[in-house]
Design a protein around this motif. Structure first.
Motif, PDB file in Angstrom:
ATOM      1  N   ALA A  97       0.841  -1.199   0.000  1.00 42.19           N
ATOM      2  CA  ALA A  97       0.000   0.000   0.000  1.00 42.19           C
ATOM      3  C   ALA A  97       0.877   1.250   0.000  1.00 42.19           C
ATOM      4  O   ALA A  97       0.495   2.290  -0.521  1.00 42.19           O
ATOM      5  CB  ALA A  97      -0.923   0.002   1.214  1.00 42.19           C
ATOM      6  N   ARG A  98       2.053   1.135   0.589  1.00 40.50           N
ATOM      7  CA  ARG A  98       3.021   2.235   0.628  1.00 40.50           C
ATOM      8  C   ARG A  98       4.400   1.594   0.489  1.00 40.50           C
ATOM      9  O   ARG A  98       4.984   1.113   1.460  1.00 40.50           O
ATOM     10  CB  ARG A  98       2.923   2.984   1.948  1.00 40.50           C
ATOM     11  CG  ARG A  98       3.912   4.148   2.085  1.00 40.50           C
ATOM     12  CD  ARG A  98       3.866   4.753   3.491  1.00 40.50           C
ATOM     13  NE  ARG A  98       2.554   5.188   3.856  1.00 40.50           N
ATOM     14  CZ  ARG A  98       2.059   6.399   3.633  1.00 40.50           C
ATOM     15  NH1 ARG A  98       2.795   7.305   3.044  1.00 40.50           N
ATOM     16  NH2 ARG A  98       0.846   6.703   4.005  1.00 40.50           N
ATOM     17  N   PRO A  99       4.956   1.566  -0.741  1.00 38.57           N
ATOM     18  CA  PRO A  99       6.278   0.964  -0.918  1.00 38.57           C
ATOM     19  C   PRO A  99       7.363   1.772  -0.208  1.00 38.57           C
ATOM     20  O   PRO A  99       7.200   2.963   0.042  1.00 38.57           O
ATOM     21  CB  PRO A  99       6.500   0.998  -2.431  1.00 38.57           C
ATOM     22  CG  PRO A  99       5.162   1.250  -3.029  1.00 38.57           C
ATOM     23  CD  PRO A  99       4.361   1.981  -1.993  1.00 38.57           C
TER      24      PRO A  99
ATOM     25  N   ALA B  94      10.468   3.955   0.259  1.00 39.83           N
ATOM     26  CA  ALA B  94      11.064   5.038  -0.539  1.00 39.83           C
ATOM     27  C   ALA B  94      12.583   4.873  -0.554  1.00 39.83           C
ATOM     28  O   ALA B  94      13.126   3.905  -0.022  1.00 39.83           O
ATOM     29  CB  ALA B  94      10.666   6.385   0.053  1.00 39.83           C
ATOM     30  N   GLN B  95      13.267   5.826  -1.148  1.00 42.72           N
ATOM     31  CA  GLN B  95      14.721   5.760  -1.248  1.00 42.72           C
ATOM     32  C   GLN B  95      15.429   6.331  -0.034  1.00 42.72           C
ATOM     33  O   GLN B  95      16.423   5.790   0.413  1.00 42.72           O
ATOM     34  CB  GLN B  95      15.191   6.493  -2.505  1.00 42.72           C
ATOM     35  CG  GLN B  95      14.733   5.823  -3.791  1.00 42.72           C
ATOM     36  CD  GLN B  95      15.306   4.427  -3.947  1.00 42.72           C
ATOM     37  OE1 GLN B  95      16.470   4.196  -3.683  1.00 42.72           O
ATOM     38  NE2 GLN B  95      14.473   3.492  -4.351  1.00 42.72           N
ATOM     39  N   GLY B  96      14.958   7.463   0.467  1.00 34.68           N
ATOM     40  CA  GLY B  96      15.690   8.137   1.535  1.00 34.68           C
ATOM     41  C   GLY B  96      14.936   8.182   2.847  1.00 34.68           C
ATOM     42  O   GLY B  96      13.717   8.093   2.890  1.00 34.68           O
ATOM     43  N   TRP B  97      15.692   8.301   3.917  1.00 37.76           N
ATOM     44  CA  TRP B  97      15.118   8.415   5.259  1.00 37.76           C
ATOM     45  C   TRP B  97      14.777   9.873   5.521  1.00 37.76           C
ATOM     46  O   TRP B  97      15.485  10.749   5.012  1.00 37.76           O
ATOM     47  CB  TRP B  97      16.119   7.928   6.288  1.00 37.76           C
ATOM     48  CG  TRP B  97      16.348   6.448   6.259  1.00 37.76           C
ATOM     49  CD1 TRP B  97      16.500   5.663   5.152  1.00 37.76           C
ATOM     50  CD2 TRP B  97      16.472   5.580   7.377  1.00 37.76           C
ATOM     51  NE1 TRP B  97      16.724   4.364   5.518  1.00 37.76           N
ATOM     52  CE2 TRP B  97      16.716   4.281   6.881  1.00 37.76           C
ATOM     53  CE3 TRP B  97      16.417   5.766   8.749  1.00 37.76           C
ATOM     54  CZ2 TRP B  97      16.890   3.185   7.702  1.00 37.76           C
ATOM     55  CZ3 TRP B  97      16.593   4.670   9.567  1.00 37.76           C
ATOM     56  CH2 TRP B  97      16.825   3.401   9.050  1.00 37.76           C
ATOM     57  N   PRO B  98      13.802  10.223   6.286  1.00 33.04           N
ATOM     58  CA  PRO B  98      12.811   9.335   6.907  1.00 33.04           C
ATOM     59  C   PRO B  98      11.803   8.851   5.863  1.00 33.04           C
ATOM     60  O   PRO B  98      11.571   9.500   4.851  1.00 33.04           O
ATOM     61  CB  PRO B  98      12.147  10.229   7.944  1.00 33.04           C
ATOM     62  CG  PRO B  98      12.260  11.603   7.394  1.00 33.04           C
ATOM     63  CD  PRO B  98      13.550  11.636   6.621  1.00 33.04           C
ATOM     64  N   MET B  99      11.208   7.700   6.152  1.00 28.01           N
ATOM     65  CA  MET B  99      10.198   7.141   5.256  1.00 28.01           C
ATOM     66  C   MET B  99       9.328   6.166   6.030  1.00 28.01           C
ATOM     67  O   MET B  99       9.672   5.731   7.127  1.00 28.01           O
ATOM     68  CB  MET B  99      10.859   6.439   4.074  1.00 28.01           C
ATOM     69  CG  MET B  99      11.620   5.200   4.437  1.00 28.01           C
ATOM     70  SD  MET B  99      12.374   4.470   2.981  1.00 28.01           S
ATOM     71  CE  MET B  99      13.903   3.873   3.687  1.00 28.01           C
ATOM     72  N   ALA B 100       8.203   5.855   5.412  1.00 25.93           N
ATOM     73  CA  ALA B 100       7.272   4.884   5.969  1.00 25.93           C
ATOM     74  C   ALA B 100       6.956   3.866   4.885  1.00 25.93           C
ATOM     75  O   ALA B 100       6.932   4.205   3.700  1.00 25.93           O
ATOM     76  CB  ALA B 100       5.995   5.582   6.427  1.00 25.93           C
ATOM     77  N   GLU B 101       6.743   2.615   5.286  1.00 24.71           N
ATOM     78  CA  GLU B 101       6.287   1.601   4.337  1.00 24.71           C
ATOM     79  C   GLU B 101       5.119   0.862   4.961  1.00 24.71           C
ATOM     80  O   GLU B 101       5.013   0.762   6.188  1.00 24.71           O
ATOM     81  CB  GLU B 101       7.407   0.648   3.919  1.00 24.71           C
ATOM     82  CG  GLU B 101       7.870  -0.306   4.975  1.00 24.71           C
ATOM     83  CD  GLU B 101       8.943  -1.274   4.470  1.00 24.71           C
ATOM     84  OE1 GLU B 101       9.538  -1.065   3.396  1.00 24.71           O
ATOM     85  OE2 GLU B 101       9.194  -2.259   5.171  1.00 24.71           O
ATOM     86  N   GLU B 102       4.251   0.364   4.072  1.00 22.73           N
ATOM     87  CA  GLU B 102       3.038  -0.305   4.529  1.00 22.73           C
ATOM     88  C   GLU B 102       2.747  -1.475   3.608  1.00 22.73           C
ATOM     89  O   GLU B 102       2.694  -1.321   2.386  1.00 22.73           O
ATOM     90  CB  GLU B 102       1.888   0.697   4.515  1.00 22.73           C
ATOM     91  CG  GLU B 102       0.584   0.186   5.031  1.00 22.73           C
ATOM     92  CD  GLU B 102      -0.460   1.292   5.104  1.00 22.73           C
ATOM     93  OE1 GLU B 102      -1.467   1.070   5.791  1.00 22.73           O
ATOM     94  OE2 GLU B 102      -0.279   2.359   4.467  1.00 22.73           O
TER      95      GLU B 102
END
Length: 179
Positions: free
Chosen positions: A132-134, A136-144
């Motif tokens: 639902a949320r791949p 990303a490349q850089g921090w900060p990021m969220a994945e789902e």
């Protein structure tokens, strides 16, 4: 990696234990496909079904998978400290539903398709995954991720996860109507 051939030989000598180890790895990979414990390949990929001793391990693995499965909602936060250093990843894993592997996979694939979210399916063993949320490349990021796996994973959430999730994503969670 130098110990891998000896590890595989021990597994071949104890196929029932190998089946359990393969199930544990498969479950972990269902919830985090980036966590291959043996480099570029999984243990499962190292077994050759045409070899009798390997086939015994794979059959034990298949028996291990014959259990209730669950649909999981997995979220991860990759955050930075105030001075810009990477912090340990924060996690949330929630069981959404119980059922049979193919039933849950069909549900996830169907809902994902209606919401234009790509889903992957392992037709051999049953796992399905939809980002639902791949990442990303850089921090900060969220994945789902929504994923199916054997129902052996407990609900778990790091302290202050929801607060930090909402701060980073402006509250946008569960883009698929599964929860």
């Amino acid at each position: 990696m130098g110990a891998l051939p000896a590890h595989l030989e021990r597994m071949r000598s104890h196929p029932d234990i190998a089946g359990e180890v393969l199930r544990l790895e498969y479950t972990a990979m269902s919830l985090n496909p980036n966590a291959k414990p043996y480099g570029r390949k999984t243990l499962l990929e190292l077994f050759d079904p045409t070899q009798p001793r390997d086939r015994a391990c794979l059959e034990a693995f298949e028996r291990e998978l014959d259990m209730p499965w669950a649909l999981y909602h997995v979220r991860r936060l990759f955050l930075l400290s105030e001075d810009g250093r990477r912090r340990p990843v924060k996690r949330s894993t929630e069981r959404i539903d119980l059922g049979r592997p193919h039933q849950l996979a069909r549900r996830l694939i169907s809902i994902s398709g209606r919401h234009h979210v790509d889903a992957a399916h392992d037709p051999v063993y049953g796992r399905a995954q939809a980002w639902a949320r791949p990442r990303a490349q850089g921090w900060p990021m969220a994945e789902e991720l929504f994923a199916t796996a054997p129902a052996r994973v407990i609900n778990k959430q790091d302290k202050n996860f929801e607060q930090k999730w909402h701060a980073l994503t402006a509250g946008s969670a569960a883009q698929l109507p599964l929860v």
